[in-house]
Design an enzyme around this catalytic site. Sequence first.
Site, short mmCIF file in Angstrom:
data_model
loop_
_atom_site.label_atom_id
_atom_site.label_comp_id
_atom_site.label_asym_id
_atom_site.label_seq_id
_atom_site.Cartn_x
_atom_site.Cartn_y
_atom_site.Cartn_z
N ASN A 189 139.61 5.32 54.66
CA ASN A 189 140.65 5.05 55.55
C ASN A 189 140.63 6.33 56.41
O ASN A 189 141.01 6.56 57.55
CB ASN A 189 142.07 4.83 54.81
CG ASN A 189 143.23 4.92 55.68
OD1 ASN A 189 143.31 4.16 56.67
ND2 ASN A 189 144.15 5.66 55.30
N TYR A 227 155.34 0.82 56.76
CA TYR A 227 154.50 1.55 56.10
C TYR A 227 155.06 2.65 55.18
O TYR A 227 155.94 3.41 55.62
CB TYR A 227 153.44 2.35 57.06
CG TYR A 227 152.44 3.30 56.61
CD1 TYR A 227 151.35 2.75 55.81
CD2 TYR A 227 152.67 4.50 56.48
CE1 TYR A 227 150.43 3.53 54.97
CE2 TYR A 227 151.77 5.53 55.55
CZ TYR A 227 150.52 4.83 54.85
OH TYR A 227 150.09 5.82 54.37
N ASN A 260 154.54 10.10 59.38
CA ASN A 260 154.19 8.59 59.87
C ASN A 260 154.85 7.71 58.74
O ASN A 260 154.69 7.91 57.54
CB ASN A 260 152.91 8.62 59.90
CG ASN A 260 152.37 7.10 60.27
OD1 ASN A 260 152.86 6.74 61.28
ND2 ASN A 260 151.75 6.44 59.23
N ARG A 276 131.04 50.83 76.11
CA ARG A 276 131.49 50.58 77.30
C ARG A 276 131.84 49.16 77.87
O ARG A 276 132.48 48.90 78.69
CB ARG A 276 129.92 50.84 78.02
CG ARG A 276 130.02 50.68 79.54
CD ARG A 276 129.05 51.58 80.39
NE ARG A 276 127.76 51.50 79.64
CZ ARG A 276 126.52 50.72 79.96
NH1 ARG A 276 126.66 49.86 81.07
NH2 ARG A 276 125.54 50.90 79.18
N ASN A 279 154.08 14.16 53.95
CA ASN A 279 152.97 13.70 54.97
C ASN A 279 153.19 14.52 56.17
O ASN A 279 153.90 14.32 57.05
CB ASN A 279 153.19 12.16 55.29
CG ASN A 279 152.10 11.41 55.68
OD1 ASN A 279 150.89 11.93 56.02
ND2 ASN A 279 152.41 10.30 56.43
N LYS A 300 127.77 57.96 54.29
CA LYS A 300 126.43 57.11 54.17
C LYS A 300 126.77 55.93 53.37
O LYS A 300 126.44 54.86 53.66
CB LYS A 300 125.36 57.81 53.48
CG LYS A 300 123.95 56.89 53.39
CD LYS A 300 122.89 57.89 52.80
CE LYS A 300 122.37 58.80 53.50
NZ LYS A 300 121.65 58.13 54.94
N GLU A 309 139.47 8.63 50.78
CA GLU A 309 140.58 7.86 50.43
C GLU A 309 140.11 6.26 51.07
O GLU A 309 140.67 5.74 52.01
CB GLU A 309 141.85 8.22 51.19
CG GLU A 309 143.27 7.72 50.88
CD GLU A 309 143.63 6.62 51.65
OE1 GLU A 309 143.59 5.27 51.05
OE2 GLU A 309 143.67 6.75 52.67
#
Length: 716
Positions: free
Chosen positions: A499, A110, A397, A366, A270, A468, A496
């Site tokens: 996917n 891949y 990957n 408190r 990636n 104020k 995408e």
Amino acid sequence: MAPSLDSISHSFANGVASAKQAVNGASTNLAVAGSHLPTTQVTQVDIVEKMLAAPTDSTLELDGYSLNLGDVVSAARKGRPVRVKDSDEIRSKIDKSVEFLRSQLSMSVYGVTTGFGGSADTRTEDAISLQKALLEHQLCGVLPSSFDSFRLGRGLENSLPLEVVRGAMTIRVNSLTRGHSAVRLVVLEALTNFLNHGITPIVPLRGTISASGDLSPLSYIAAAISGHPDSKVHVVHEGKEKILYAREAMALFNLEPVVLGPKEGLGLVNGTAVSASMATLALHDAHMLSLLSQSLTAMTVEAMVGHAGSFHPFLHDVTRPHPTQIEVAGNIRKLLEGSRFAVHHEEEVKVKDDEGILRQDRYPLRTSPQWLGPLVSDLIHAHAVLTIEAGQSTTDNPLIDVENKTSHHGGNFQAAAVANTMEKTRLGLAQIGKLNFTQLTEMLNAGMNRGLPSCLAAEDPSLSYHCKGLDIAAAAYTSELGHLANPVTTHVQPAEMANQAVNSLALISARRTTESNDVLSLLLATHLYCVLQAIDLRAIEFEFKKQFGPAIVSLIDQHFGSAMTGSNLRDELVEKVNKTLAKRLEQTNSYDLVPRWHDAFSFAAGTVVEVLSSTSLSLAAVNAWKVAAAESAISLTRQVRETFWSAASTSSPALSYLSPRTQILYAFVREELGVKARRGDVFLGKQEVTIGSNVSKIYEAIKSGRINNVLLKMLA
């Protein structure tokens, strides 16, 4: 070895956090007094101390395992030099991963011989061109199309902060150093060369969903080191900031572009480095704001003459021993030690003796440890998560297991761990803001602030509305924090080619968290400005009371001495007159000075008549006393004020009333930042520096980190 995230979460669930092993590499045993619950708990102060101790000048050596968040901050914000650690083991792992990948070029791998994402059904044998194709389609963000915008001082509003890009480059080098990604050492050195020469790629602010990592932002970094002709960078050269094309900047420092080999483009783009970088910087700032919130809580207790007993160990260490509740209570208790404003011990009184007096502090003071404790817990947990993400993770990957000579296709780039830390952090920032906002408004409200002037006016409230506007601004900040606290991660869209149908949105969440930090900084700067004014006014009140006590006795003796001859009424009268005055003055703190004192002694006159009803007292004597006492109080008030303001120009008398630790923050703002207490333009007859400009000085000290070591000194 760092503990797993599961073990960290498990230990938190049991009130025994082992996160320190991930953060500090060591454990500290804290015996909880009286609770019989031994804990191993990293404290927030420990974390901050370690982060701030990160050096800024010595070279940061990256080995893939020991990078901590303080290191990331020092490289990102301080320009700390960075390099890959000179190690045979590191070089061997990197080289072996590259060699293994090359041995697989004839296989279907891949991102090496296949297309990307939903297009992974395509194939190619041109692995080098494939990396160019990857960058081509990811360099799609919106930046200025010409240099004109930069020259006009615009153009960076749609780009990531430079510090985030530097942090991302540091994290990415560290990750690739682990040897799981088949990215050559020369590529990592190209990144460190950019860092060390101050060359920072201009990266689009938007356009990533942080699913397959931060593809587009990291592509701009990859494009810069490879000399893409349209890549722009920020550089400081010959003392001037410039925006140049990457190739031009590289030429200034004799650097050569790198040619990306098989998978190297994918290995660079990636991953989660950009999200992790922005999250790290956001978390660092959130830690500091949390400590500032705790410090402001302690100072508000002082300004409100509140009770230190709310932070007693019995309430926290013994009866509800959540570790971070214990820590926050301990911090505030420590900050109040030695304070002359805070009530440290209160004698028990009978039912009628304190009638009309608030028996205990309101919730914002408190219950502050119970409110802030869980938020601190989330920050500590986030710190452990990001320490793993930035310092000990490989997030691209496929990943290569060199020892077993295999590649693994997975999804470590899914940045949900980062996104979740940011969601919780941002929610916590809103809750911190809510707490400090309520403390602030209570302090400004004449009906709740135990006798402080309305709007913290130093002179007559009819012509001074000092805080104020800040009250209104603080409400705006708090509302915006509430809006920003809404989750980002619920807005996921399929992307995408479907996917990336689930995506973390981590960078968007980190960006929103950075915005929240900014807004909370505005709110806490406002709170700090106001609490110091309140402390000064309370000091004037205490100085007045020291002198007026004897004056009251003298006036009573002078006007009623003959009527009380032979009786035991004197002590009773003094006590009851003082109580009447205190109660009435607390009800009339929106009055101007003169009518306020005349009103108070009119009420006290009734007390005189009641106590001395059995004597030969005449109403004429009461009226004479009433007028004389009011005039005496008015004169003394003016005298005390003038003495205070004269002394405040050198060393404020308020310091002697504060605890030794809160004195540090008071002195930092009053002396180092030059933000002085305000008397009012009308009273002085001239317009001074605006209130907003003074708050801005405090805000800038928070944003720049100038206040950080001050807070650490207070809490160490």
